[in-house]
Scaffold this motif. Structure first.
Motif, PDB file in Angstrom:
ATOM      1  N   TYR A  17       0.797  -1.151  -0.020  1.00  0.00           N
ATOM      2  CA  TYR A  17       0.004  -0.089  -0.016  1.00  0.00           C
ATOM      3  C   TYR A  17       0.793   1.216   0.215  1.00  0.00           C
ATOM      4  CZ  TYR A  17      -3.559  -3.253   1.466  1.00  0.00           C
ATOM      5  OH  TYR A  17      -4.456  -4.329   1.152  1.00  0.00           O
ATOM      6  N   LEU A  18       0.693   1.949  -0.955  1.00  0.00           N
ATOM      7  CA  LEU A  18       1.419   3.344  -1.140  1.00  0.00           C
ATOM      8  C   LEU A  18       0.577   4.470  -0.375  1.00  0.00           C
ATOM      9  CD1 LEU A  18       4.074   4.532  -2.082  1.00  0.00           C
ATOM     10  CD2 LEU A  18       2.950   4.815  -4.460  1.00  0.00           C
ATOM     11  N   PHE A  19       1.417   5.356   0.455  1.00  0.00           N
ATOM     12  CA  PHE A  19       0.725   6.599   0.707  1.00  0.00           C
ATOM     13  C   PHE A  19       1.304   7.623   0.308  1.00  0.00           C
ATOM     14  CE2 PHE A  19      -0.461   3.346   3.713  1.00  0.00           C
ATOM     15  CZ  PHE A  19      -1.967   3.292   4.071  1.00  0.00           C
ATOM     16  N   ILE A  20       0.740   8.706  -0.237  1.00  0.00           N
ATOM     17  CA  ILE A  20       1.584   9.838  -1.020  1.00  0.00           C
ATOM     18  C   ILE A  20       0.989  10.952  -0.233  1.00  0.00           C
ATOM     19  CG2 ILE A  20       1.741  11.102  -3.140  1.00  0.00           C
ATOM     20  CD1 ILE A  20       1.082   8.798  -4.824  1.00  0.00           C
ATOM     21  N   ASP A  21       2.122  11.770   0.255  1.00  0.00           N
ATOM     22  CA  ASP A  21       1.638  13.033   1.158  1.00  0.00           C
ATOM     23  C   ASP A  21       1.950  14.166  -0.255  1.00  0.00           C
ATOM     24  OD1 ASP A  21       2.142  15.619   2.145  1.00  0.00           O
ATOM     25  OD2 ASP A  21       3.405  14.940   3.691  1.00  0.00           O
ATOM     26  N   GLY A  22       0.620  14.562  -0.567  1.00  0.00           N
ATOM     27  CA  GLY A  22       0.541  15.444  -1.547  1.00  0.00           C
ATOM     28  C   GLY A  22       1.410  16.794  -1.603  1.00  0.00           C
ATOM     29  N   SER A  23       1.363  17.252  -0.517  1.00  0.00           N
ATOM     30  CA  SER A  23       2.061  18.514  -0.113  1.00  0.00           C
ATOM     31  C   SER A  23       3.537  18.406  -0.302  1.00  0.00           C
ATOM     32  CB  SER A  23       1.859  19.232   1.158  1.00  0.00           C
ATOM     33  OG  SER A  23       2.313  20.290   1.295  1.00  0.00           O
ATOM     34  N   ARG A  26       4.546  17.611  -4.179  1.00  0.00           N
ATOM     35  CA  ARG A  26       4.525  18.786  -4.805  1.00  0.00           C
ATOM     36  C   ARG A  26       5.743  19.688  -4.571  1.00  0.00           C
ATOM     37  NH1 ARG A  26      -0.563  19.055  -3.480  1.00  0.00           N
ATOM     38  NH2 ARG A  26      -0.149  20.824  -2.025  1.00  0.00           N
ATOM     39  N   LYS A  27       6.175  19.772  -3.420  1.00  0.00           N
ATOM     40  CA  LYS A  27       7.259  20.813  -3.063  1.00  0.00           C
ATOM     41  C   LYS A  27       8.399  20.187  -3.457  1.00  0.00           C
ATOM     42  CE  LYS A  27       9.635  22.906   0.597  1.00  0.00           C
ATOM     43  NZ  LYS A  27      10.978  23.026   0.093  1.00  0.00           N
ATOM     44  N   SER A  28       8.616  18.818  -3.512  1.00  0.00           N
ATOM     45  CA  SER A  28       9.874  18.324  -3.906  1.00  0.00           C
ATOM     46  C   SER A  28      10.071  18.213  -5.480  1.00  0.00           C
ATOM     47  CB  SER A  28       9.850  16.894  -3.637  1.00  0.00           C
ATOM     48  OG  SER A  28       9.829  16.484  -2.084  1.00  0.00           O
ATOM     49  N   TYR A  29       8.867  18.056  -6.133  1.00  0.00           N
ATOM     50  CA  TYR A  29       8.707  18.267  -7.559  1.00  0.00           C
ATOM     51  C   TYR A  29       9.100  19.509  -7.871  1.00  0.00           C
ATOM     52  CZ  TYR A  29       7.019  18.297 -12.182  1.00  0.00           C
ATOM     53  OH  TYR A  29       6.812  18.230 -13.741  1.00  0.00           O
ATOM     54  N   GLU A  42       4.594  26.220 -11.331  1.00  0.00           N
ATOM     55  CA  GLU A  42       3.214  26.726 -10.585  1.00  0.00           C
ATOM     56  C   GLU A  42       2.381  25.393  -9.892  1.00  0.00           C
ATOM     57  OE1 GLU A  42       2.755  29.784  -9.528  1.00  0.00           O
ATOM     58  OE2 GLU A  42       4.211  30.486 -10.742  1.00  0.00           O
ATOM     59  N   ASP A  43       1.824  25.292  -8.983  1.00  0.00           N
ATOM     60  CA  ASP A  43       0.968  24.078  -8.365  1.00  0.00           C
ATOM     61  C   ASP A  43       0.218  23.730  -9.485  1.00  0.00           C
ATOM     62  OD1 ASP A  43       2.549  23.973  -6.053  1.00  0.00           O
ATOM     63  OD2 ASP A  43       0.952  24.673  -4.934  1.00  0.00           O
ATOM     64  N   GLU A  44      -0.671  24.718 -10.074  1.00  0.00           N
ATOM     65  CA  GLU A  44      -1.718  24.158 -10.971  1.00  0.00           C
ATOM     66  C   GLU A  44      -1.049  23.604 -12.458  1.00  0.00           C
ATOM     67  OE1 GLU A  44      -0.970  28.648 -11.462  1.00  0.00           O
ATOM     68  OE2 GLU A  44      -1.508  27.376  -9.761  1.00  0.00           O
ATOM     69  N   ASN A  45       0.193  23.770 -12.652  1.00  0.00           N
ATOM     70  CA  ASN A  45       0.628  23.030 -13.789  1.00  0.00           C
ATOM     71  C   ASN A  45       1.324  21.774 -13.664  1.00  0.00           C
ATOM     72  OD1 ASN A  45       0.068  25.475 -15.302  1.00  0.00           O
ATOM     73  ND2 ASN A  45       1.775  26.405 -14.846  1.00  0.00           N
ATOM     74  N   ILE A  46       1.151  21.474 -12.254  1.00  0.00           N
ATOM     75  CA  ILE A  46       1.936  20.020 -12.175  1.00  0.00           C
ATOM     76  C   ILE A  46       0.769  18.875 -12.328  1.00  0.00           C
ATOM     77  CG2 ILE A  46       2.878  18.558 -10.250  1.00  0.00           C
ATOM     78  CD1 ILE A  46       3.702  21.067  -8.788  1.00  0.00           C
ATOM     79  N   ASN A  47       1.246  17.874 -13.388  1.00  0.00           N
ATOM     80  CA  ASN A  47       0.405  16.838 -13.637  1.00  0.00           C
ATOM     81  C   ASN A  47       1.268  15.776 -13.347  1.00  0.00           C
ATOM     82  OD1 ASN A  47      -1.759  18.148 -14.891  1.00  0.00           O
ATOM     83  ND2 ASN A  47      -0.406  18.845 -16.599  1.00  0.00           N
TER      84      ASN A  47
END
Length: 74
Positions: A17-23, A26-29, A42-47
Motif C-alpha cells: 500500500y502506497l501513501f502519498i503526501d501530496g504537499s 509537490r514541493k519536492s517536484y 506553478e502548483d496548477e501546472n503540475i500533472n
C-alpha cells in the motif's frame, strides 16, 4: 482434520500500500525542477501520473492525502 492454513503462503504474498503526501510531493517536484532546469513551476501546472507511481512500486492501492492551508495571510 487437516489444516488448510499454510503460513509460508502468507509470507510469500506481497501486498503493498502506497501513501502519498501530496504537499511534500509537490514541493519536492518544484524544488527538483528548479534545481535541474532553472525554472519556476506553478502548483496548477503540475500533472503527476499516479498510475505510473503505483506501477513503479507495484502497489495494490494508493492513498493520496493533502492538507488545506486555512491560515489567512501566509
Amino acid at each position: 482434520m487437516s489444516n488448510t492454513h499454510n503460513p509460508t503462503e502468507l509470507q510469500s504474498s506481497k501486498v503493498t500500500y502506497l501513501f502519498i503526501d501530496g504537499s511534500y510531493l509537490r514541493k519536492s517536484y518544484i524544488d527538483s525542477t528548479a534545481k535541474w532546469f532553472g525554472n519556476e513551476v506553478e502548483d496548477e501546472n503540475i500533472n503527476i501520473d499516479f498510475n505510473a507511481i503505483k506501477n513503479f512500486f507495484d502497489a495494490r492501492k494508493v492513498f493520496y492525502y493533502d492538507y488545506i492551508d486555512r491560515i489567512q495571510g501566509k
